[in-house]
Design a protein around this motif. Structure first.
Motif: not given
Length: 172
Positions: A17-21, A28-32
């Motif tokens: 969700v930060g860079c769209g890559k 992958n690190t899932e936060i909330k």
């Protein structure tokens, strides 16, 4: 879907969700419930670290000044100012020491504000005398009512910082 931008031979499980890559299971690190890649998480931590450092610098700059009385006399005020500055350490707060109650000040303002009782209670003798002198105009009555309500709805620490000269934070 596509392949991971780091591991070109592994299928992606989502996008950051930060860079769209595209990122794989390992990246992958899932936060909330949102997926982030390692570089975006590193960026977020750096941003937060800078914000914390900025807040710490702001706290250091806004520490109260302490004046030592080398000539003697008036020692009570200099000792209280030095004790309040030494206990305003922001690490590990356990509580605070209040010498004035916002409830008492509020009730005095509402019930006896016309004669300045709340001002005398808070140690503002000059204003208390002015309220007494002008009590016949009913202006102090209205002001006392408003101030009493404001005292009651205010935050304990905000009230203490503004009106309680003996207020100290207790360091842990």
């Amino acid at each position: 879907m596509s392949t991971c931008y780091v591991h070109h031979d592994v299928d992606a499980v989502g996008t950051c969700v930060g860079c769209g890559k595209f990122i794989c299971e390992n990246c992958n690190t899932e936060i909330k419930g949102k997926n982030y890649c390692k570089s975006c998480i590193d960026e977020l931590f750096e941003e937060n670290k800078k914000k914390i450092e900025k807040l710490e610098d702001h706290v250091k700059v806004n520490q109260p000044m302490v004046f030592m009385n080398a000539g003697g006399g008036g020692g009570a005020s200099s000792s209280s100012s030095s004790s309040s500055s030494s206990s305003s350490n922001n690490g590990g707060m356990l509580g605070a020491h209040y010498t004035k109650s916002k409830v008492v000040a509020g009730l005095l303002g509402i019930l006896l504000g016309g004669i300045g009782a709340h001002k005398f209670y808070l140690g503002r003798w000059g204003w208390g005398i002015i309220y007494l002198l002008f009590c016949w105009t009913y202006i102090p009555l209205v002001l006392g009512l408003i101030e009493g309500i404001l005292y009651l709805v205010s935050n304990d620490d905000d009230f203490a910082r503004k009106y309680d000269k003996g207020y100290r934070r207790m360091a842990g």
